[in-house]
Design an enzyme around this catalytic site. Structure first.
Site, mmCIF file in Angstrom:
data_model
loop_
_atom_site.group_PDB
_atom_site.id
_atom_site.type_symbol
_atom_site.label_atom_id
_atom_site.label_comp_id
_atom_site.label_asym_id
_atom_site.label_seq_id
_atom_site.Cartn_x
_atom_site.Cartn_y
_atom_site.Cartn_z
ATOM 1 N N SER A 76 -8.478 42.349 -25.292
ATOM 2 C CA SER A 76 -8.380 43.790 -25.462
ATOM 3 C C SER A 76 -8.347 44.480 -24.088
ATOM 4 C CB SER A 76 -9.526 44.282 -26.340
ATOM 5 O OG SER A 76 -9.280 45.592 -26.805
ATOM 6 N N ASP B 167 -4.190 43.907 -36.694
ATOM 7 C CA ASP B 167 -5.086 44.529 -35.706
ATOM 8 C C ASP B 167 -5.067 46.051 -35.871
ATOM 9 O OD1 ASP B 167 -6.409 45.500 -33.430
ATOM 10 O OD2 ASP B 167 -5.676 43.862 -32.181
ATOM 11 N N HIS C 296 -8.657 42.594 -35.069
ATOM 12 C CA HIS C 296 -8.955 42.663 -33.633
ATOM 13 C C HIS C 296 -10.083 41.684 -33.337
ATOM 14 C CE1 HIS C 296 -8.363 44.673 -29.811
ATOM 15 N NE2 HIS C 296 -9.657 44.886 -29.689
#
Length: 220
Positions: free
Chosen positions: A122, A171, A202
């Protein structure tokens, strides 16, 4: 180039079995810390004597605008949901400097730049991509998990560097179309990207960890 004035918490270190021959510097996501990915190493299915040192640094604690100014571990500020256009470029650069310092420390310990890999999830993935593709050193490669890359048009160095991008098809934090647009922008710049998507949100999944392990083994 050393950035010794940037104070950091001591990273989590998992030393290689035997003598370290390779290093993976792995950056966590927003609100986590260096311990977040500490337990993934055994799940990469690496050989017993893999010779890889893993370093998991901690992002500094700072306010994050999109979370109401809450103080948390963050590599840069996220100001809005417009991930590709509203970018804290200055914050990303500072975090890249922190990564450069970690790289230089490993080089001083005898690890060549070509044997150092960056990985990140991320927020950490964005910093890993920027540090790998804009820094002075030609590293062994970069692994970008569940991330995006809004500044890809600025990259022009190290076009032969191996890039592995992995993403969840469901996600909700970094929608896959944003990740795909980032991948396409990197490829447009002349880079070769190995891309894999998984049936997940995610997060990371077991299949993804196996993919990462195989990718690292192919380069060790």
């Amino acid at each position: 180039m050393v950035f010794s004035t940037l104070k950091q918490e001591k990273p989590v270190l998992i030393e290689a079995p035997g003598k370290a021959q390779k290093v993976v510097i792995w950056l966590h996501g927003l609100g986590a810390d260096g311990h977040d990915f500490e337990e993934i190493v055994p799940h990469l299915s690496l050989p017993e004597q893999h010779g890889i040192r893993f370093i998991f640094p901690h992002a500094p604690i700072s306010p994050v605008t999109i979370n109401g100014g809450m103080q948390m571990h963050s590599w840069y500020d996220i100001r809005s949901e417009n991930l590709l256009e509203d970018v804290d470029a200055a914050g990303v650069r500072v975090s890249c400097y922190r990564v450069f310092e970690l790289i230089e420390n490993q080089i001083k310990e005898g690890i060549t730049a070509s044997n150092i890999y960056l990985a990140g999830f991320s927020q950490g993935g964005l910093v890993a991509l920027n540090a790998a593709l804009s820094g002075q050193y030609s590293l062994g490669g970069v692994i970008a998990l569940s991330t995006y890359c809004p500044m890809a048009e600025q990259f022009y160095l190290h076009r032969d560097m191996p890039i592995l991008m992995l993403h969840g098809e469901q996600d909700p934090v970094v929608p896959i179309h944003i990740a795909e647009a980032s991948r396409d922008a990197i490829q447009k710049g002349g880079y070769q990207v190995e891309w894999h998507s998984f049936d997940m949100q995610h997060q990371v999944c077991a299949e993804e960890l196996v993919q990462i392990g195989e990718w690292l083994q192919a380069r060790t």
